[in-house]
Design an enzyme around this catalytic site. Structure first.
Site, mmCIF file in Angstrom:
data_model
loop_
_atom_site.group_PDB
_atom_site.id
_atom_site.type_symbol
_atom_site.label_atom_id
_atom_site.label_comp_id
_atom_site.label_asym_id
_atom_site.label_seq_id
_atom_site.Cartn_x
_atom_site.Cartn_y
_atom_site.Cartn_z
ATOM 1 N N GLY A 146 0.768 -1.237 0.000
ATOM 2 C CA GLY A 146 0.000 0.000 0.000
ATOM 3 C C GLY A 146 0.794 1.279 0.000
ATOM 4 N N PRO B 128 4.571 -5.067 -1.065
ATOM 5 C CA PRO B 128 4.288 -3.974 -1.992
ATOM 6 C C PRO B 128 3.954 -4.484 -3.389
ATOM 7 C CG PRO B 128 6.646 -4.223 -1.700
ATOM 8 C CD PRO B 128 6.006 -5.230 -0.799
ATOM 9 N N ARG C 234 -8.241 1.431 -14.519
ATOM 10 C CA ARG C 234 -8.120 2.246 -13.307
ATOM 11 C C ARG C 234 -8.794 3.624 -13.390
ATOM 12 N NH1 ARG C 234 -4.072 3.861 -11.140
ATOM 13 N NH2 ARG C 234 -4.465 3.292 -8.987
ATOM 14 N N CYS D 56 -17.197 0.664 -26.636
ATOM 15 C CA CYS D 56 -18.555 1.200 -26.683
ATOM 16 C C CYS D 56 -19.125 1.282 -25.278
ATOM 17 C CB CYS D 56 -19.429 0.375 -27.608
ATOM 18 S SG CYS D 56 -19.079 0.783 -29.314
ATOM 19 N N GLU D 57 -18.679 2.286 -24.584
ATOM 20 C CA GLU D 57 -18.949 2.520 -23.167
ATOM 21 C C GLU D 57 -18.126 3.774 -22.889
ATOM 22 O OE1 GLU D 57 -20.285 0.750 -19.488
ATOM 23 O OE2 GLU D 57 -19.750 -0.686 -21.005
ATOM 24 N N TYR E 185 -1.558 -2.890 -11.837
ATOM 25 C CA TYR E 185 -2.996 -2.997 -12.073
ATOM 26 C C TYR E 185 -3.384 -2.491 -13.467
ATOM 27 C CZ TYR E 185 -2.370 -3.636 -7.125
ATOM 28 O OH TYR E 185 -1.901 -4.083 -5.919
HETATM 29 C C1 LIG Z 1 -3.160 -5.882 -3.238
HETATM 30 C C2 LIG Z 1 -2.428 -6.359 -2.061
HETATM 31 C C3 LIG Z 1 -1.155 -5.863 -1.771
HETATM 32 C C4 LIG Z 1 -0.465 -4.790 -2.573
HETATM 33 O O1 LIG Z 1 -1.047 -3.535 -2.524
HETATM 34 P P1 LIG Z 1 -0.313 -2.290 -3.235
HETATM 35 O O2 LIG Z 1 -1.209 -1.152 -2.977
HETATM 36 O O3 LIG Z 1 -0.207 -2.607 -4.691
HETATM 37 O O4 LIG Z 1 1.017 -2.139 -2.596
HETATM 38 C C5 LIG Z 1 -0.498 -6.411 -0.680
HETATM 39 N N1 LIG Z 1 -1.060 -7.366 0.098
HETATM 40 C C6 LIG Z 1 -2.293 -7.867 -0.168
HETATM 41 C C7 LIG Z 1 -2.846 -8.926 0.704
HETATM 42 C C8 LIG Z 1 -3.008 -7.375 -1.240
HETATM 43 O O5 LIG Z 1 -4.235 -7.858 -1.486
#
Ligand SMILES: *Cc1c(COP(=O)(O)O)cnc(C)c1O
Length: 410
Positions: free
Chosen positions: A227, A269, A307, A337-338, A365
């Site tokens: 995250g 990550p 995204r 087509c959207e 992603y």
């Molecule tokens: C998606 C996910 C991540 C990675 O998240 P990022 O925002 O891409 O760093 C890590 N752990 C779990 C369990 C996830 O589902």
């Protein structure tokens, strides 16, 4: 002109030549950037025994996984198929963390048979796991710490209403189940979602795990998930990873001292490792002026990069083919087509039919969320490594679209 913001080449290979050789749309990844992101993280957490478990779902090409292995990372998998991809890429089962979310117990058994660490994400699963394996198979528990990370509810997964993990408020029940089945809990895990900006948010979650940890004598690691935020807009702030590393490492070491044993710190990550390495090259099919808006219509759309439509995500765009053209304002839209706006109200150097546009931050992603909507083919993927652009996934063909269809006589 090639700038750090708007590159025209990767490791000396021009983007134009990549578009020419492999066609458009095409995802291009800078392998050197991936490795350097892994290094940055290793450096930021050099004070602790760190294990990086790359979140495969961000970009799951096997060649990218091989590069992760080379860089010293492990794997975080969220499906049995991702576990299989990790093994295919050459990872040992012991390097793979499997974090399921409400999957069948058969899938859990398959993962145990493959030898990977299972992250238990519900109390019913803990019980079923306990009945089947008791203390013979060590496992991890995913805790929901009830923390809201970032501003976007769709990508924040550690808050109270989230389906993920087991509520920290149910700790006593967790402990009862552990005792009842003599479960061997080697790890505690949390993942709060994709928008962590500073050490404070991170530590808030980590502290919940540290506190809970004293109830689990067999721990080998604490997994704080992924995250880390990366910059999508020029003015965006990204996670100051050195600062997070320093603060979290200090807190972790203090915790380990109190716990009485040196544990490993695991991180998962996704975005941080692969977002910025990736570019999506698209070709302009049409420039359509209405009385108020100018649309640049490209040979891609939400089928390749969802995204912007799914998360209102901002992706930088620039015109590779006309770098000194006068600036004008465009909506960059796809051919689906959207409504599939990739970028709205962007100042781009004059866009002409046939120009190549570059969509940035497309590594995480991007392809992994691509679909065949509108019966469109998914793009090719190219990895630039050691100064060479190599195809790592062929562009799909019409045969791929129909390969699983059973066409019956009517
Ligand atoms: C998606 C996910 C991540 C990675 O998240 P990022 O925002 O891409 O760093 C890590 N752990 C779990 C369990 C996830 O589902």
């Amino acid at each position: 002109m090639s700038t750090a913001q708007n590159p025209i080449q990767i490791q000396g290979v021009s983007l134009e030549s990549i578009a020419e050789e492999f066609g458009t749309p095409v995802y291009v990844y800078d392998g050197k950037k991936i490795v350097s992101q892994v290094k940055i993280l290793q450096e930021a957490f050099s004070e602790v025994p760190l294990k990086i478990k790359y979140a495969t779902k961000a970009l799951s090409n096997v060649s990218v996984l091989k590069l992760m292995k080379k860089a010293g990372a492990g794997v975080d998998a969220v499906s049995i198929e991702e576990v299989q991809l990790g093994l295919l890429a050459g990872f040992e089962a012991s390097e793979i963390m499997y974090t399921p979310s409400g999957v069948s117990f058969e899938e859990i058994q398959d993962a145990v048979n493959l030898g990977v660490m299972i992250n238990l994400d519900s109390i019913p699963l803990m019980r079923q796991f306990g009945k089947e394996y008791g203390s013979s198979v060590p496992a991890c528990i995913r805790i929901n710490p009830h923390i809201m990370a970032g501003g976007n509810i769709k990508i924040s997964v550690g808050h109270k209403a989230s389906k993920f993990g087991i509520s920290i408020e149910q700790l006593s029940e967790i402990l009862e189940v552990v005792k009842e089945y003599d479960l061997k809990i080697e790890g505690l895990h949390l993942h709060t979602g994709s928008d962590i900006l500073d050490a404070e948010v991170f530590l808030k979650g980590a502290n919940v795990l540290f506190e809970a940890a004293f109830n689990f004598p067999d721990l080998r690691f604490i997994d704080c998930g992924g995250g880390f935020k990366v910059a999508y807009k020029p003015e965006d702030i990204s996670t100051d990873i050195m600062e997070v590393g320093k603060k979290v490492s200090a807190a972790f070491q203090a915790f380990c001292k109190e716990y009485g044993r040196q544990l490993e710190l695991w991180l998962e990550p996704g975005k941080f490792l692969v977002s910025e390495c990736g570019l999506l090259l698209v070709k302009v099919n049409v420039v359509k002026k209405t009385p108020t808006i100018t649309f640049a219509g490209v040979d891609s759309g939400l089928n390749h990069l969802i995204r912007p439509m799914l998360y209102d995500a901002y992706h930088g765009v620039y015109n590779l083919s006309n770098p000194s053209g006068p600036l004008e304002t465009y909506h960059v839209v796809g051919y689906i087509c959207e409504t599939d706006t990739i970028a709205s109200n962007r100042e781009l150097n004059e866009v002409r039919a046939g120009d190549i546009l570059v969509i940035k931050n497309a590594g995480a992603y991007g392809f992994s969320m691509a679909s065949n909507y509108n019966s469109r083919l998914r793009p090719a993927e190219v990895l630039v490594w050691e100064g060479k652009a190599q195809l790592i996934r062929k562009r799909e063909t019409f045969e791929d679209i129909i390969s699983n269809q059973v066409i019956i006589d009517l």
